[in-house]
Design a protein around this motif. Structure first.
Motif, mmCIF file in Angstrom:
data_model
loop_
_atom_site.group_PDB
_atom_site.id
_atom_site.type_symbol
_atom_site.label_atom_id
_atom_site.label_comp_id
_atom_site.label_asym_id
_atom_site.label_seq_id
_atom_site.Cartn_x
_atom_site.Cartn_y
_atom_site.Cartn_z
ATOM 1 N N THR A 113 0.818 -1.210 0.000
ATOM 2 C CA THR A 113 0.000 0.000 0.000
ATOM 3 C C THR A 113 0.854 1.264 0.000
ATOM 4 O O THR A 113 0.533 2.232 -0.688
ATOM 5 N N ARG A 134 4.287 -1.541 -5.810
ATOM 6 C CA ARG A 134 3.020 -1.747 -6.514
ATOM 7 C C ARG A 134 3.235 -1.782 -8.028
ATOM 8 O O ARG A 134 2.648 -2.613 -8.720
ATOM 9 N N ALA A 135 4.094 -0.925 -8.542
ATOM 10 C CA ALA A 135 4.368 -0.906 -9.985
ATOM 11 C C ALA A 135 5.010 -2.216 -10.424
ATOM 12 O O ALA A 135 4.635 -2.787 -11.460
ATOM 13 N N ARG A 195 4.216 1.624 -0.799
ATOM 14 C CA ARG A 195 5.430 1.677 -1.636
ATOM 15 C C ARG A 195 5.027 1.652 -3.108
ATOM 16 O O ARG A 195 4.750 0.612 -3.677
ATOM 17 N N ASP A 196 5.029 2.837 -3.713
ATOM 18 C CA ASP A 196 4.617 2.974 -5.108
ATOM 19 C C ASP A 196 5.435 2.095 -6.040
ATOM 20 O O ASP A 196 4.895 1.460 -6.944
ATOM 21 N N GLU A 197 6.750 2.038 -5.811
ATOM 22 C CA GLU A 197 7.609 1.249 -6.709
ATOM 23 C C GLU A 197 7.307 -0.249 -6.609
ATOM 24 O O GLU A 197 7.346 -0.973 -7.590
#
Length: 159
Positions: free
Chosen positions: A67, A73-74, A69-71
């Motif tokens: 939730t 999730r990508a 950590r954008d990297e």
């Protein structure tokens, strides 16, 4: 088993009952109803055990990592359909399939809204387990959630 009676080690009790049913009735006799009847417990206990396993320490620890950590999730979106939230989506799929099967067997009302029941169980289960201070909820708290969510659908089933 009457409501409110504490089951000692419900998971082991269910596994032991499943083994007895399998040995006595063979693979075709191994149904969720047969296991809960053999164990002497309510159907909600099986779903309670499933939620407790589903939201065990590892999945609950992974969800906040995904939730926030954008990297991550990508990377997960590239690796698998549904990305990081696929963990909850897979949980919802499993719970929905279980409830649909119970409806097909006549144990849940024909008009029960499986999608809403699923969202309630998965969302409520996640919220119960997400706050782990001072630790995960006891099975009585999880069973209370399961019982409340499915109570109407079970009571309205055809006799």
């Amino acid at each position: 088993m009457p409501t409110g009676v504490h089951l000692r080690d419900a998971r082991q009790q269910l596994f032991d009952a499943a083994e007895r049913v399998l040995l006595r009735d063979g693979p075709n006799g191994l149904t969720s109803r047969a296991v809960t009847d053999e164990a002497g417990c309510a159907k909600g206990v099986l779903l309670t055990s499933a939620l407790a396993t589903l939201f065990g320490p590892i999945p609950v620890a992974i969800i906040p990592l995904i939730t926030f950590r954008d990297e991550l999730r990508a990377r997960l979106r590239q690796a698998r359909s549904g990305g990081g939230i696929a963990i909850l989506a897979e949980a919802a799929t499993a719970v929905s399939a279980y409830l649909a099967a119970e409806r097909e067997l006549g144990r849940i009302a024909v008009d029960a809204d499986i999608d809403s029941l699923t969202l309630s169980l998965v969302g409520g289960g996640h919220l119960l387990f997400a706050d782990r201070d001072p630790g995960p909820p006891d099975l009585a708290a999880v069973n209370k959630l399961v019982t409340a969510v499915i109570a109407d659908a079970v009571q309205r089933r055809p006799s």
